[in-house]
Enzyme design. Structure first.
Site, PDB file in Angstrom:
ATOM      1  N   ASP A 135      42.092  25.393  49.762  1.00 36.35           N
ATOM      2  CA  ASP A 135      42.596  24.741  48.560  1.00 36.35           C
ATOM      3  C   ASP A 135      43.955  24.124  48.900  1.00 36.35           C
ATOM      4  O   ASP A 135      43.994  23.042  49.502  1.00 36.35           O
ATOM      5  CB  ASP A 135      42.658  25.838  47.486  1.00 36.35           C
ATOM      6  CG  ASP A 135      43.020  25.335  46.112  1.00 36.35           C
ATOM      7  OD1 ASP A 135      43.026  26.139  45.180  1.00 36.35           O
ATOM      8  OD2 ASP A 135      43.325  24.141  45.964  1.00 36.35           O
ATOM      9  N   PHE A 168      37.694  24.310  39.847  1.00 35.11           N
ATOM     10  CA  PHE A 168      37.474  25.698  40.236  1.00 35.11           C
ATOM     11  C   PHE A 168      35.978  25.922  40.380  1.00 35.11           C
ATOM     12  O   PHE A 168      35.211  25.601  39.484  1.00 35.11           O
ATOM     13  CB  PHE A 168      38.068  26.654  39.199  1.00 35.11           C
ATOM     14  CG  PHE A 168      38.199  28.039  39.734  1.00 35.11           C
ATOM     15  CD1 PHE A 168      37.171  28.950  39.577  1.00 35.11           C
ATOM     16  CD2 PHE A 168      39.317  28.424  40.454  1.00 35.11           C
ATOM     17  CE1 PHE A 168      37.266  30.220  40.122  1.00 35.11           C
ATOM     18  CE2 PHE A 168      39.424  29.688  40.998  1.00 35.11           C
ATOM     19  CZ  PHE A 168      38.409  30.597  40.826  1.00 35.11           C
ATOM     20  N   GLU A 221      36.100  30.496  56.817  1.00 32.37           N
ATOM     21  CA  GLU A 221      36.713  30.571  55.475  1.00 32.37           C
ATOM     22  C   GLU A 221      35.754  30.045  54.421  1.00 32.37           C
ATOM     23  O   GLU A 221      34.974  29.133  54.683  1.00 32.37           O
ATOM     24  CB  GLU A 221      37.983  29.717  55.448  1.00 32.37           C
ATOM     25  CG  GLU A 221      39.241  30.464  55.780  1.00 32.37           C
ATOM     26  CD  GLU A 221      39.805  31.191  54.558  1.00 32.37           C
ATOM     27  OE1 GLU A 221      41.014  31.409  54.497  1.00 32.37           O
ATOM     28  OE2 GLU A 221      39.012  31.547  53.654  1.00 32.37           O
ATOM     29  N   ASP A 222      35.868  30.606  53.228  1.00 30.87           N
ATOM     30  CA  ASP A 222      35.035  30.115  52.137  1.00 30.87           C
ATOM     31  C   ASP A 222      35.548  28.774  51.616  1.00 30.87           C
ATOM     32  O   ASP A 222      34.814  27.806  51.516  1.00 30.87           O
ATOM     33  CB  ASP A 222      34.938  31.147  51.001  1.00 30.87           C
ATOM     34  CG  ASP A 222      36.286  31.651  50.525  1.00 30.87           C
ATOM     35  OD1 ASP A 222      36.345  32.440  49.586  1.00 30.87           O
ATOM     36  OD2 ASP A 222      37.327  31.233  51.113  1.00 30.87           O
ATOM     37  N   ARG A 236      29.722  35.828  42.095  1.00 29.64           N
ATOM     38  CA  ARG A 236      29.566  35.747  43.552  1.00 29.64           C
ATOM     39  C   ARG A 236      28.096  35.639  43.954  1.00 29.64           C
ATOM     40  O   ARG A 236      27.769  35.078  44.984  1.00 29.64           O
ATOM     41  CB  ARG A 236      30.148  37.002  44.225  1.00 29.64           C
ATOM     42  CG  ARG A 236      31.659  37.084  44.217  1.00 29.64           C
ATOM     43  CD  ARG A 236      32.111  38.134  45.231  1.00 29.64           C
ATOM     44  NE  ARG A 236      33.462  38.615  44.993  1.00 29.64           N
ATOM     45  CZ  ARG A 236      34.549  38.016  45.456  1.00 29.64           C
ATOM     46  NH1 ARG A 236      34.451  36.908  46.161  1.00 29.64           N
ATOM     47  NH2 ARG A 236      35.736  38.520  45.218  1.00 29.64           N
TER      48      ARG A 236
HETATM   49  P1  IMP Z   1      44.771  28.238  49.273  1.00 27.58           P
HETATM   50  O1  IMP Z   1      45.730  29.167  49.910  1.00 27.58           O
HETATM   51  O2  IMP Z   1      45.414  27.531  48.086  1.00 27.58           O
HETATM   52  O3  IMP Z   1      44.173  27.268  50.222  1.00 27.58           O
HETATM   53  O4  IMP Z   1      43.638  29.119  48.606  1.00 27.58           O
HETATM   54  C1  IMP Z   1      42.565  29.655  49.326  1.00 27.58           C
HETATM   55  C2  IMP Z   1      41.984  30.824  48.600  1.00 27.58           C
HETATM   56  O5  IMP Z   1      42.067  30.688  47.182  1.00 27.58           O
HETATM   57  C3  IMP Z   1      40.512  30.947  48.903  1.00 27.58           C
HETATM   58  O6  IMP Z   1      40.285  31.748  50.061  1.00 27.58           O
HETATM   59  C4  IMP Z   1      39.956  31.559  47.645  1.00 27.58           C
HETATM   60  O7  IMP Z   1      40.034  32.953  47.703  1.00 27.58           O
HETATM   61  C5  IMP Z   1      40.860  31.052  46.544  1.00 27.58           C
HETATM   62  N1  IMP Z   1      40.326  29.846  45.864  1.00 27.58           N
HETATM   63  C6  IMP Z   1      40.852  28.610  45.882  1.00 27.58           C
HETATM   64  N2  IMP Z   1      40.126  27.763  45.154  1.00 27.58           N
HETATM   65  C7  IMP Z   1      39.091  28.480  44.650  1.00 27.58           C
HETATM   66  C8  IMP Z   1      37.960  28.149  43.824  1.00 27.58           C
HETATM   67  O8  IMP Z   1      37.742  27.009  43.387  1.00 27.58           O
HETATM   68  N3  IMP Z   1      37.106  29.168  43.533  1.00 27.58           N
HETATM   69  C9  IMP Z   1      37.285  30.440  43.992  1.00 27.58           C
HETATM   70  N4  IMP Z   1      38.318  30.781  44.779  1.00 27.58           N
HETATM   71  C10 IMP Z   1      39.219  29.826  45.121  1.00 27.58           C
END
Ligand code: IMP
Length: 304
Positions: free
Chosen positions: A226, A275, A222-223, A288
């Site tokens: 959050d 962010f 995973e990237d 990107r």
């Molecule tokens: P989560 O479900 O809240 O954990 O969000 C995960 C997804 O939200 C990641 O796979 C990203 O696609 C997007 N995301 C969350 N934070 C960021 C950020 O700071 N920059 C870019 N994408 C983010």
């Protein structure tokens, strides 16, 4: 008399906060080095250039910066030609007395060519103005991904794991991670709906895996994690397919934002609640291709 450099009495400053710069341009240069993650020391050494008969030093030179990773001293020049000529003379003398020491006289226009080495590459026209702060430089990311690959190589020794990436943010990380992992790995990708493009409020599989993961050692790559909600849903979906093992490797962990507890086996960096973009991560499909991970200026986040 044998010429030898004199060390600063106290450890040299290595951060903008600690250093008392003689000129504004030095501070600016230090900030640029920090921006690209290049380590530096400010005026760490003085090189005596001329001694009187009684051994006193009558002329010396203290280069502005030392870059330990390059073993290079940097002397910034002003635009005044008279001073530049004097510096050239001192530098020639320094090279005679200390042939193994590398010093570069840097004109302002040289900054960028030096820093290009440190991953300025994908900085598109206009993108630079939108970046507020670099959290992790290209070289820092490379080192960390290298470590993660080595760790995976040890932990999965004797097995042939399947790396599963979630598009699109994971592209850079996956490409680098797999090249640092010395195992017979396979890769596959899936696309899921994100909350930006989908208001139905649920994670859906937009494009599923091509591989059957039943009985496989699966590593979900995973990237960024959050709130953890995307990952928790994905893990539930994948677990239902009964892999032999299922672990997670996330490049970035925004732990302070976590709402759902998810097990992260491997983490690149923990980052603050901001962010971030770059190294695959986007804001509305932009940024990107930045080679580093950065926060955006508030104005950029408001742009439509
Ligand atoms: P989560 O479900 O809240 O954990 O969000 C995960 C997804 O939200 C990641 O796979 C990203 O696609 C997007 N995301 C969350 N934070 C960021 C950020 O700071 N920059 C870019 N994408 C983010």
């Amino acid at each position: 008399m044998n010429a030898r450099p004199l060390e600063a009495r106290t450890p040299p400053p290595t951060s903008v906060e600690d250093a008392r710069f003689a000129h504004e341009s030095e501070e600016e240069f230090a900030r640029i080095l920090d921006f690209y993650g290049v380590r530096w020391q400010y005026e760490p050494r003085t090189f005596p250039l001329q001694y009187a008969d009684d051994g006193r030093i009558v002329e010396a030179f203290s280069p502005d910066f030392y870059l330990p990773d390059l073993d290079l001293y940097i002397e910034l020049t002003t635009l005044k030609q008279g001073l530049v000529t004097d510096k050239h003379r001192k530098l020639r003398r320094l090279q005679e007395l200390y042939p193994g020491v590398h010093v570069k006289l840097l004109y302002k226009r040289d900054y960028l060519s030096l820093l290009t080495k440190y991953g300025i590459g994908g900085f598109g026209e206009g993108d630079g103005a939108d970046v507020r702060e670099i959290l992790h430089s290209a070289s820092e990311i490379e080192r960390r991904v290298n470590d993660l690959g080595a760790q995976l190589t040890r932990d999965y020794a004797g097995r042939a794991p399947l790396f599963v990436g979630v598009l699109k943010g994971v592209t850079c990380f996956m490409a680098d991670l797999m090249r640092h992992t010395s195992l017979p790995i396979s890769i596959d990708f899936m696309t899921i709906s994100s909350y930006e493009g989908d208001r139905s409020g649920a994670v859906r599989i937009v494009q599923d895996l091509a591989e059957d993961i039943h009985g496989r050692d699966v590593l979900l790559v995973e990237d960024i994690v959050d709130t953890g909600m995307t990952l928790a849903t994905l893990l539930t979906m994948l677990r239902a397919r009964e892999p032999a093992t299922l672990a997670v490797c996330a490049l970035l962990d925004k732990r302070v934002r976590r709402l759902v507890d998810v097990p992260l086996g491997y983490v690149g960096f923990e980052i603050p609640d901001e962010f971030v973009v770059g190294y695959g991560l986007d804001y509305r499909q932009r940024f990107r291709n930045l080679p580093f991970i950065a926060t955006l200026a508030p104005e950029a986040l408001q742009k439509k």
